[in-house]
Design an enzyme around this catalytic site. Structure first.
Site, PDB file in Angstrom:
ATOM      1  N   LYS A   1     117.065 -29.370  75.275  1.00  0.00           N
ATOM      2  CA  LYS A   1     117.039 -28.634  76.983  1.00  0.00           C
ATOM      3  C   LYS A   1     118.429 -28.302  76.492  1.00  0.00           C
ATOM      4  O   LYS A   1     119.184 -29.033  75.473  1.00  0.00           O
ATOM      5  CB  LYS A   1     116.850 -30.006  77.892  1.00  0.00           C
ATOM      6  CG  LYS A   1     116.554 -29.206  79.291  1.00  0.00           C
ATOM      7  CD  LYS A   1     115.991 -30.090  79.515  1.00  0.00           C
ATOM      8  CE  LYS A   1     116.161 -29.180  81.312  1.00  0.00           C
ATOM      9  NZ  LYS A   1     115.723 -30.043  82.409  1.00  0.00           N
TER      10      LYS A   1
ATOM     11  N   SER B   1     111.552 -28.295  85.089  1.00  0.00           N
ATOM     12  CA  SER B   1     112.523 -27.539  84.531  1.00  0.00           C
ATOM     13  C   SER B   1     112.451 -27.455  82.673  1.00  0.00           C
ATOM     14  O   SER B   1     113.375 -26.923  82.622  1.00  0.00           O
ATOM     15  CB  SER B   1     114.044 -27.871  85.169  1.00  0.00           C
ATOM     16  OG  SER B   1     114.087 -29.226  84.977  1.00  0.00           O
TER      17      SER B   1
ATOM     18  N   SER C   1     110.941 -33.159  86.192  1.00  0.00           N
ATOM     19  CA  SER C   1     111.239 -32.109  85.031  1.00  0.00           C
ATOM     20  C   SER C   1     110.785 -32.226  83.776  1.00  0.00           C
ATOM     21  O   SER C   1     110.677 -31.630  82.664  1.00  0.00           O
ATOM     22  CB  SER C   1     112.817 -31.584  85.460  1.00  0.00           C
ATOM     23  OG  SER C   1     113.163 -31.203  86.409  1.00  0.00           O
TER      24      SER C   1
HETATM   25  N1  GLN Z   1     111.814 -29.792  90.834  1.00  0.00           N
HETATM   26  C1  GLN Z   1     113.009 -30.734  90.998  1.00  0.00           C
HETATM   27  C2  GLN Z   1     114.024 -29.501  91.920  1.00  0.00           C
HETATM   28  O1  GLN Z   1     114.258 -29.054  91.267  1.00  0.00           O
HETATM   29  C3  GLN Z   1     113.257 -31.757  89.570  1.00  0.00           C
HETATM   30  C4  GLN Z   1     114.241 -30.712  88.784  1.00  0.00           C
HETATM   31  C5  GLN Z   1     114.133 -31.413  88.079  1.00  0.00           C
HETATM   32  O2  GLN Z   1     113.833 -32.909  88.030  1.00  0.00           O
HETATM   33  N2  GLN Z   1     115.199 -31.419  86.738  1.00  0.00           N
HETATM   34  O3  GLN Z   1     115.163 -30.809  92.064  1.00  0.00           O
END
Ligand code: GLN
Length: 487
Positions: free
Chosen positions: A85, A160, A184
């Site tokens: 990532k 994400s 995510s």
């Molecule tokens: N969708 C969640 C957020 O926007 C989780 C994101 C994540 O786990 N990095 O905060």
């Protein structure tokens, strides 16, 4: 290919690591020309070929010396390319967190997880797209275009860690690394139809990962099978001098040769009423969930509905805490220390404001503003502290539940993947995608999303097997039992 298949082919000479890496690079170049590009990778690392060639030499030498099995015993991931990532440091390579503000930044050292994977022979293939600073659930908030879903390119990949998930699902990498603050890894795994594990807070070092919400952040693993997650977890886990919150994983050795769980008759499963009856739960997802429950019952497990009203407050608590921590963490991007700088020559304040106004996208700005608002003296008592006390209760009540149950079973997301653009202008709607995932991060436990079925449009649906802290080995072996009957 799975890790096992890849390793077998490398061992018996059916392919070489360099050939594999070059093939994946060609696929990536081809994809860039597509009218609907997958856009899973933002960049392939050129030195992956050199690293693969070195792995091939080691394999050839061991073959000649008759020590091939010993070599793979020491380096179980030798020659296996994986996706990284874009918020994870790989020495000498660019890292942008999907943001313009970090354009041009080059990581000066390896994240511990990268260091350990390389030690076991794996090859970082390239960096994958993500929502900017990991804030989002669809990878549409990346400054480098969205990542599409390999199952149907009209749909989002989830976020994400959407780039890593799509790369694995599209066979552009053998396995992938993502990160989790609030789902995510599990969410894009569910949307793309693969396995995704969030580990117990502390099991994987955060050293070298760009912080979002430090009390929640964890690295996660994406793979075609639970075994494809167990091996990298074995290679990466454990205490790290550079991360004070890191901890060793008990029963780690069983991950080397993950076996399917057998003792279902003594398995007790809790299904929180708050999730099973949630308003936003899509009918197709509910159906897949029923089928999953039926499978467990057929195997002899006992399932009970439990009432945990505090779960209704998990989204609110998560967004208060995550955004407060994000506002603090992101203050380090000041135009001086990292990446991009916009300097009109008017002094430090202007440089700071201009760099950040120009570098951060709208969703990140929204979150910094909310986070700072929540932390401001006026509201911190009523909002931040309240969020923290709700979290403490979630942690306590979830831990208590595990005194009587082995597993919490629930859908990964209220819906399957949605179409590109469908939620991008409605942040609240987007935040609600995280309804079932964030309690795991708040409670610091572990959970895997397993591919469990499809909706009427043919999009994958994931179900979560969530276990208490440090129960990775058991959760993975239950998932392995699932996998063997649902290939
Ligand atoms: N969708 C969640 C957020 O926007 C989780 C994101 C994540 O786990 N990095 O905060």
């Amino acid at each position: 290919m799975t890790i096992n298949e890849t390793v077998n082919k490398l061992k018996n000479g059916e392919t070489t690591s360099a050939a594999l890496v070059k093939e994946l690079m060609a696929v990536y170049e081809e994809d860039k020309k597509s009218s609907l590009p997958l856009n899973a990778f933002l960049e392939m690392f050129e030195d992956a070929v050199t690293k693969a060639e070195a792995a091939d030499r080691e394999i050839a030498e061991a073959k000649a010396a008759g020590t091939l099995d010993k070599l793979f015993e020491d380096k179980p991931l030798l020659g296996v390319p994986f996706a990284v990532k874009d918020n994870t440091s790989v020495r000498g390579h660019k890292l942008t967190c999907g943001s313009k503000i970090l354009e041009g930044y080059v990581a000066p050292y390896n994240a511990t997880v990268i260091e350990r994977l390389e030690k076991s022979g794996a090859i970082p293939l390239g960096r994958c797209n993500q929502d900017e600073f990991a804030m989002g659930s669809s990878t549409e908030y990346s400054s480098y275009g969205p990542t599409r879903n390999p199952v149907n390119r009209e749909y989002v990949s989830g976020g994400s860690s959407g780039g890593s998930a799509a790369a694995v699902a599209a066979n552009q990498a053998v396995f992938g690394l993502g990160t989790e603050t609030g789902g995510s890894v599990r969410l894009p795994a569910s949307y793309c139809g693969i396995y995704g594990l969030k580990t117990t807070y502390g099991v994987l070092s955060r050293w070298g990962i760009v912080a979002y919400g430090s009390s929640l952040d964890q690295v996660g693993i994406l793979g075609h099978t639970p075994k494809d997650i167990a091996l990298p977890l074995y290679a990466m886990s454990g205490e790290d001098f550079y991360d004070d919150t890191s901890a060793d994983l008990p029963n780690k050795d069983s991950l080397k040769n993950l076996e399917a769980y057998k003792d279902f008759s003594s398995l007790k499963i809790a299904v929180p009423k708050q999730f099973a009856e949630a308003k936003g739960l899509d009918v197709d997802v509910a159906k897949v969930f029923e089928d999953t429950k039926a499978w467990f019952e057929k195997k002899g497990a006992k399932i009970e509905i439990v009432d945990l009203p505090i779960l209704d407050a998990s989204i609110a608590s998560y967004y208060v805490i995550a955004l407060s921590e994000a506002a603090s963490n992101l203050s380090r991007f000041d135009g001086i220390r990292y990446g991009n700088r916009v300097d009109a020559g008017k002094g430090y304040d202007e440089l700071y404001v201009e760099t950040r106004s120009n570098g951060f996208g709208p969703e990140v700005k929204r979150r910094i503003i909310i986070g700072n608002y929540v932390l401001s003296e006026q509201f911190s008592g009523t909002t931040y502290k309240k969020g923290m006390s709700v979290r403490a209760r979630i942690q306590k009540e979830v831990a208590k539940l595990y005194e009587s149950y082995d597993l919490i079973l629930c859908p990964t997301c209220p819906t399957a993947a949605f179409k590109l653009g469908q939620k991008v202008d409605d942040p609240l709607e987007m935040y609600l995608s995280d309804l079932y995932t964030v309690f795991v991060n708040l409670a610091r436990i572990t959970s895997i999303s397993v591919p469990a079925g499809k909706n009427k449009d043919g999009m994958p649906v994931g179900i979560q097997f969530a276990g208490p802290m440090f129960s990775e080995a058991k959760v993975l072996s239950i998932a392995q039992a699932w996998e063997e009957e649902h290939k």
